[in-house]
Motif scaffolding. Structure first.
Motif, short mmCIF file in Angstrom:
data_model
loop_
_atom_site.label_atom_id
_atom_site.label_comp_id
_atom_site.label_asym_id
_atom_site.label_seq_id
_atom_site.Cartn_x
_atom_site.Cartn_y
_atom_site.Cartn_z
N ASP A 58 0.80 -1.22 0.00
CA ASP A 58 0.00 0.00 0.00
C ASP A 58 0.83 1.28 0.00
N TYR A 59 2.07 1.19 -0.43
CA TYR A 59 2.90 2.39 -0.55
C TYR A 59 2.54 3.16 -1.81
N ASN A 60 2.80 4.46 -1.77
CA ASN A 60 2.83 5.31 -2.96
C ASN A 60 4.29 5.70 -3.19
N ILE A 61 4.71 5.66 -4.46
CA ILE A 61 6.11 5.94 -4.77
C ILE A 61 6.22 7.09 -5.76
N PHE A 62 7.06 8.07 -5.41
CA PHE A 62 7.46 9.12 -6.34
C PHE A 62 8.74 8.64 -7.04
N TRP A 63 8.68 8.42 -8.33
CA TRP A 63 9.87 8.10 -9.11
C TRP A 63 10.29 9.39 -9.80
N TYR A 64 11.47 9.89 -9.47
CA TYR A 64 11.88 11.18 -10.04
C TYR A 64 13.12 11.02 -10.92
N ASN A 65 13.17 11.85 -11.97
CA ASN A 65 14.23 11.74 -12.97
C ASN A 65 14.87 13.09 -13.18
N CYS A 66 15.99 13.32 -12.52
CA CYS A 66 16.68 14.60 -12.65
C CYS A 66 17.53 14.70 -13.91
N SER A 67 17.65 13.61 -14.67
CA SER A 67 18.46 13.67 -15.90
C SER A 67 17.80 14.53 -16.97
N VAL A 68 16.50 14.82 -16.83
CA VAL A 68 15.81 15.66 -17.82
C VAL A 68 15.67 17.09 -17.31
N LEU A 69 16.30 17.42 -16.17
CA LEU A 69 16.19 18.73 -15.56
C LEU A 69 17.59 19.32 -15.35
N ASP A 70 17.64 20.66 -15.27
CA ASP A 70 18.91 21.26 -14.87
C ASP A 70 19.05 21.17 -13.35
N GLU A 71 20.18 21.57 -12.84
CA GLU A 71 20.47 21.39 -11.42
C GLU A 71 19.47 22.11 -10.52
N ALA A 72 19.11 23.35 -10.88
CA ALA A 72 18.18 24.13 -10.06
C ALA A 72 16.79 23.50 -10.07
N ALA A 73 16.35 23.06 -11.25
CA ALA A 73 15.02 22.45 -11.35
C ALA A 73 14.97 21.13 -10.59
N CYS A 74 16.08 20.39 -10.62
CA CYS A 74 16.13 19.13 -9.88
C CYS A 74 16.01 19.40 -8.38
N ALA A 75 16.75 20.36 -7.89
CA ALA A 75 16.70 20.70 -6.47
C ALA A 75 15.30 21.13 -6.06
N GLU A 76 14.65 21.92 -6.91
CA GLU A 76 13.29 22.37 -6.60
C GLU A 76 12.32 21.20 -6.58
N LEU A 77 12.45 20.27 -7.54
CA LEU A 77 11.58 19.11 -7.59
C LEU A 77 11.71 18.28 -6.32
N LYS A 78 12.92 18.08 -5.85
CA LYS A 78 13.13 17.30 -4.63
C LYS A 78 12.46 17.96 -3.44
N VAL A 79 12.56 19.29 -3.35
CA VAL A 79 11.93 20.02 -2.25
C VAL A 79 10.41 19.87 -2.33
N GLN A 80 9.86 19.95 -3.53
CA GLN A 80 8.41 19.83 -3.70
C GLN A 80 7.92 18.43 -3.31
N ILE A 81 8.64 17.43 -3.72
CA ILE A 81 8.26 16.06 -3.37
C ILE A 81 8.33 15.86 -1.85
N GLN A 82 9.41 16.32 -1.25
CA GLN A 82 9.57 16.15 0.20
C GLN A 82 8.49 16.90 0.97
#
Length: 210
Positions: A127-151
């Motif tokens: 019954d888990y929900n999983i966020f699978w994230y892919n920073c290879s399609v993002l620049d460094e700033a966008a990746c950092a922002e995505l991680k903060v949003q997910i968290q």
């Protein structure tokens, strides 16, 4: 001597003494009221519980419905799991151990070995929900922002049965999965993520497993 208090006497008048029969009747009435109150509380609690179960059963699930793959028996490590019918997976064969909840950066992700999906699919079964994230399609700033949003979304649920895991083989920056459900996001939507989690909980083969 007259025991009736005088107008200047500050003591209140004594209530009339009840007979033994009246005392028994008063006790029975009190016990009856207590019993009725207990049944009302129990009945209200039961109605609330069954109402919760009913609302869980009839509420629509979010995300795309994916045909379920066989999930038994457990495959031995290090047998490659799969094949799966989605990337990332939403059901199928898996290892006997599940992955612990939490946010996985690249270093922690490596702890699951060569085939992390074998553990992650087991978590989906629980019954888990999983966020699978892919920073290879993002620049460094966008990746950092995505991680903060997910968290931030995960923190809103106290991290309960939630995993975020790096998955560079998918095309989208982030994909959410539950057992048999998937939601692909080109841009992160916190409201859609929360709705996906809430609507899909307790919709897996083993929702009460840890």
């Amino acid at each position: 001597m007259d025991s009736t208090p005088s107008p200047s006497d500050p003591r209140p008048p004594r209530p009339p003494k009840l007979s033994a029969r009246e005392q028994r009747r008063s006790r029975r009435n009190l016990e009856r009221r207590k019993s009725n109150l207990i049944w009302v509380l129990l009945g209200g609690g039961a109605l609330a519980f069954f109402g919760f179960l009913l609302s869980t059963a009839i509420r629509p699930q979010a995300g795309e419905d994916i045909p379920l793959l066989p999930n038994t028996p457990h495959i031995p490590f290090p047998t490659p799991p799969g094949p799966y019918n989605t990337n990332p997976p939403t059901s199928g064969l898996h290892y006997a151990q599940s992955a612990p909840a939490g946010f996985y950066d690249d270093a922690r992700a490596a702890s699951l070995g060569q085939f992390p999906e074998g553990y992650l699919v087991h978590s989906l079964e629980h019954d888990y929900n999983i966020f699978w994230y892919n920073c290879s399609v993002l620049d460094e700033a966008a990746c950092a922002e995505l991680k903060v949003q997910i968290q931030a979304v995960m923190s809103g649920f106290d991290g309960f049965k939630l995993i975020a895991y790096p998955w560079p083989s998918q095309a989208e920056p982030v994909v959410l999965t539950h057992w048999g459900r998937i939601l692909r996001m080109r841009e992160f939507d916190a409201g859609a993520a929360r709705n996906f989690i809430e609507s899909n909980r307790r919709r897996s083969p083993e929702p009460d497993a840890p």
